[in-house]
Scaffold this motif. Structure first.
Motif, PDB file in Angstrom:
ATOM      1  N   MET A 183       0.843  -1.198   0.000  1.00 57.49           N
ATOM      2  CA  MET A 183       0.000   0.000   0.000  1.00 57.49           C
ATOM      3  C   MET A 183       0.879   1.248   0.000  1.00 57.49           C
ATOM      4  O   MET A 183       2.027   1.215   0.404  1.00 57.49           O
ATOM      5  N   THR A 194     -10.156  -2.045  14.800  1.00 58.42           N
ATOM      6  CA  THR A 194      -9.701  -3.068  15.734  1.00 58.42           C
ATOM      7  C   THR A 194      -8.514  -2.597  16.561  1.00 58.42           C
ATOM      8  O   THR A 194      -7.676  -1.847  16.075  1.00 58.42           O
ATOM      9  N   ASN A 195      -8.487  -3.037  17.820  1.00 57.82           N
ATOM     10  CA  ASN A 195      -7.313  -2.850  18.662  1.00 57.82           C
ATOM     11  C   ASN A 195      -6.470  -4.116  18.673  1.00 57.82           C
ATOM     12  O   ASN A 195      -5.410  -4.146  19.266  1.00 57.82           O
ATOM     13  N   GLY A 196      -6.984  -5.188  18.081  1.00 57.51           N
ATOM     14  CA  GLY A 196      -6.315  -6.481  18.185  1.00 57.51           C
ATOM     15  C   GLY A 196      -6.847  -7.241  19.386  1.00 57.51           C
ATOM     16  O   GLY A 196      -7.277  -6.654  20.379  1.00 57.51           O
ATOM     17  N   HIS A 240      -3.096   4.798   4.454  1.00 55.62           N
ATOM     18  CA  HIS A 240      -2.581   4.196   3.230  1.00 55.62           C
ATOM     19  C   HIS A 240      -3.719   3.826   2.275  1.00 55.62           C
ATOM     20  O   HIS A 240      -4.860   3.627   2.699  1.00 55.62           O
ATOM     21  N   HIS A 292      -2.682   2.494   9.532  1.00 52.96           N
ATOM     22  CA  HIS A 292      -1.709   1.688  10.267  1.00 52.96           C
ATOM     23  C   HIS A 292      -1.100   2.522  11.387  1.00 52.96           C
ATOM     24  O   HIS A 292      -0.847   3.714  11.214  1.00 52.96           O
ATOM     25  N   ASP A 293      -0.827   1.875  12.524  1.00 52.13           N
ATOM     26  CA  ASP A 293      -0.168   2.595  13.606  1.00 52.13           C
ATOM     27  C   ASP A 293       1.344   2.673  13.342  1.00 52.13           C
ATOM     28  O   ASP A 293       1.813   2.243  12.280  1.00 52.13           O
ATOM     29  N   ASP A 294       2.103   3.201  14.305  1.00 52.38           N
ATOM     30  CA  ASP A 294       3.519   3.438  14.035  1.00 52.38           C
ATOM     31  C   ASP A 294       4.331   2.149  13.905  1.00 52.38           C
ATOM     32  O   ASP A 294       5.480   2.173  13.496  1.00 52.38           O
ATOM     33  N   GLN A 295       3.720   0.993  14.261  1.00 51.77           N
ATOM     34  CA  GLN A 295       4.403  -0.293  14.057  1.00 51.77           C
ATOM     35  C   GLN A 295       3.897  -1.007  12.805  1.00 51.77           C
ATOM     36  O   GLN A 295       4.247  -2.154  12.559  1.00 51.77           O
ATOM     37  N   GLY A 296       3.058  -0.325  12.042  1.00 49.86           N
ATOM     38  CA  GLY A 296       2.530  -0.929  10.824  1.00 49.86           C
ATOM     39  C   GLY A 296       1.295  -1.775  11.056  1.00 49.86           C
ATOM     40  O   GLY A 296       0.778  -2.378  10.123  1.00 49.86           O
ATOM     41  N   LYS A 297       0.815  -1.831  12.304  1.00 51.57           N
ATOM     42  CA  LYS A 297      -0.362  -2.664  12.579  1.00 51.57           C
ATOM     43  C   LYS A 297      -1.623  -1.979  12.071  1.00 51.57           C
ATOM     44  O   LYS A 297      -1.815  -0.779  12.279  1.00 51.57           O
ATOM     45  N   LEU A 298      -2.479  -2.770  11.457  1.00 53.58           N
ATOM     46  CA  LEU A 298      -3.711  -2.227  10.938  1.00 53.58           C
ATOM     47  C   LEU A 298      -4.677  -1.899  12.076  1.00 53.58           C
ATOM     48  O   LEU A 298      -4.901  -2.717  12.961  1.00 53.58           O
ATOM     49  N   ALA A 299      -5.222  -0.687  12.062  1.00 53.33           N
ATOM     50  CA  ALA A 299      -6.163  -0.276  13.093  1.00 53.33           C
ATOM     51  C   ALA A 299      -7.540   0.014  12.519  1.00 53.33           C
ATOM     52  O   ALA A 299      -8.539  -0.052  13.224  1.00 53.33           O
ATOM     53  N   ARG A 323      -2.968  -8.083  12.007  1.00 53.22           N
ATOM     54  CA  ARG A 323      -2.811  -6.627  11.966  1.00 53.22           C
ATOM     55  C   ARG A 323      -1.437  -6.192  11.489  1.00 53.22           C
ATOM     56  O   ARG A 323      -1.242  -5.023  11.159  1.00 53.22           O
ATOM     57  N   ASN A 324      -0.471  -7.103  11.508  1.00 52.97           N
ATOM     58  CA  ASN A 324       0.880  -6.701  11.099  1.00 52.97           C
ATOM     59  C   ASN A 324       0.959  -6.620   9.583  1.00 52.97           C
ATOM     60  O   ASN A 324       0.785  -7.609   8.897  1.00 52.97           O
ATOM     61  N   MET A 325       1.220  -5.423   9.081  1.00 55.35           N
ATOM     62  CA  MET A 325       1.238  -5.208   7.637  1.00 55.35           C
ATOM     63  C   MET A 325       2.603  -4.744   7.151  1.00 55.35           C
ATOM     64  O   MET A 325       2.785  -4.476   5.971  1.00 55.35           O
ATOM     65  N   GLY A 326       3.559  -4.585   8.093  1.00 54.90           N
ATOM     66  CA  GLY A 326       4.890  -4.120   7.733  1.00 54.90           C
ATOM     67  C   GLY A 326       4.966  -2.602   7.686  1.00 54.90           C
ATOM     68  O   GLY A 326       3.960  -1.914   7.603  1.00 54.90           O
ATOM     69  N   THR A 327       6.175  -2.083   7.803  1.00 54.10           N
ATOM     70  CA  THR A 327       6.397  -0.645   7.646  1.00 54.10           C
ATOM     71  C   THR A 327       7.540  -0.436   6.650  1.00 54.10           C
ATOM     72  O   THR A 327       8.676  -0.731   7.004  1.00 54.10           O
ATOM     73  N   PRO A 368       3.856  -0.754   4.599  1.00 50.44           N
ATOM     74  CA  PRO A 368       3.017  -1.954   4.496  1.00 50.44           C
ATOM     75  C   PRO A 368       3.247  -2.737   3.204  1.00 50.44           C
ATOM     76  O   PRO A 368       3.241  -2.165   2.126  1.00 50.44           O
ATOM     77  N   ALA A 428       1.394  -5.641   2.822  1.00 46.50           N
ATOM     78  CA  ALA A 428       0.173  -6.430   2.699  1.00 46.50           C
ATOM     79  C   ALA A 428      -1.023  -5.519   2.874  1.00 46.50           C
ATOM     80  O   ALA A 428      -0.910  -4.429   3.433  1.00 46.50           O
ATOM     81  N   LYS A 447     -11.272 -14.501  13.490  1.00 37.68           N
ATOM     82  CA  LYS A 447     -12.075 -13.728  14.449  1.00 37.68           C
ATOM     83  C   LYS A 447     -13.562 -14.043  14.411  1.00 37.68           C
ATOM     84  O   LYS A 447     -14.367 -13.339  15.009  1.00 37.68           O
TER      85      LYS A 447
END
Lengths: 115, 217
Positions: free
Chosen positions: A1, A28-30, A83, A97-104, B46-50, B52, B54, B87
């Protein structure tokens, strides 16, 4: 993205206006948020392949961005978008995405149901 | 440690990696056939990389390939993808889910089943998966049921269900285990980087802990 280009996203949103569109909307928060931080109040919502019809879609904000879709009788809204991607299938994918790349947050539009 | 057949049932690709892959690798190296029934493709990871690499739509394909690679590394030759959505497992029909698992149990005739401890595994999919396995196995007479080794990591688990009764040192296969974890790159890369900075990753990964399920009937 790619990081959001608001002009390109606005143009993509316009393509979906005034027709039946399949939507994926998620926040989502996970599942581990409350496990890692007991005081954290974990929430999330998810809808996939609902069919909507909007008359106007708009992206706003200084980034992270917000997108609102005005329905005949209501609204769809997402906040925190960073993104975007336009797929080969002609789907608009937006994600925050948050600062670690996690989708929120994710907001996606498609003329066909998502598989 | 000598088992006839090991059946692993988890809901997400990578659930096997951190807590169980050393045990799986040891069984496979012993020549024990291992079947891994994976309920979902981890579509909601949730991990999409930085930056991203994915998105919500490509992630399941990426995770499927990662899972297949992890299985190759661990020596799992029988991977079953059950096709549920990440989920949503807890919202499925419980009997139907148990039917699917019971069919795999009947076919593979395992002497050991590895899954999550229902109620003590934090993620709703984990708990629903473990509960479905227990529900499925209860269809067999108690004396004919395979041993069930459960993974648990809820904060209250030791308080409620005691210490794990199976504690396995998997140092001898730690390289295989690390390779399996790395195979799930989309989900584990950031975590492994953080762990290596803290320097405690290896000690944690060398021990795998299980609770033998105690039947209540």
């Amino acid at each position: 993205m790619q990081p959001i280009d608001t002009a390109a996203v606005q143009e993509a949103l316009n393509r979906f206006a005034n027709r039946d569109v399949y939507i994926h909307l998620e926040t989502t928060n996970g599942a581990y948020a409350s496990h890692h931080n007991e005081g954290f109040y974990s929430v999330g919502a998810y809808i996939r392949n609902a069919c909507i019809h909007f008359t106007r879609g708009k992206i706003t904000g200084p980034g992270p961005y917000r997108v609102g879709l005005k329905l005949d009788l209501g609204w769809v809204y997402a906040e925190g978008l960073t993104h975007w991607e336009w797929t080969e299938k002609g789907q608009l994918l937006l994600a925050g995405h948050d600062d670690q790349g996690k989708l929120a947050v994710a907001l996606e539009l498609s003329n066909e149901p998502f598989v | 440690m000598n088992e006839r057949h090991v059946l692993v049932v988890f809901p997400h690709p990578d659930d096997e990696a951190f807590g169980v892959s050393g045990t799986i690798a040891e069984h496979a190296q012993n020549g024990t056939p291992v079947t891994y029934a994976c309920l979902t493709l981890g579509e909601m990871g949730r991990n999409m990389g930085t930056p991203p690499f994915a998105n919500r739509e490509t992630l399941p394909h990426i995770r499927r390939k990662e899972l297949e690679e992890a299985c190759r590394i661990l020596g799992i030759h029988d991977l079953r993808l059950l096709g549920y959505r990440d989920k949503t497992v807890e919202f499925e029909d419980e009997e139907e889910l148990a039917d699917r698992i019971a069919a795999i149990v009947a076919e593979t005739n395992p002497s050991l089943v590895i899954t999550f401890y229902p109620g003590y595994s934090v993620h709703p999919d984990h708990d629903a998966c473990g509960a479905a396995v227990i529900r499925a196995l209860k269809r067999w007479p108690k004396e004919e049921r395979p041993t069930v080794h459960c993974v648990a990591f809820a904060k209250n688990c030791e308080q409620d269900i005691g210490q794990p009764d199976v504690v396995r040192d998997v140092s001898s296969v730690i390289d295989t285990k690390l390779a399996a974890i790395r195979a799930h790159r989309s989900q584990t890369e950031g975590l492994m980087q953080a762990a290596s900075k803290r320097g405690d990753a290896l000690a944690w990964l060398k021990t795998e802990r299980f609770w033998t399920y105690r039947w209540d009937d």
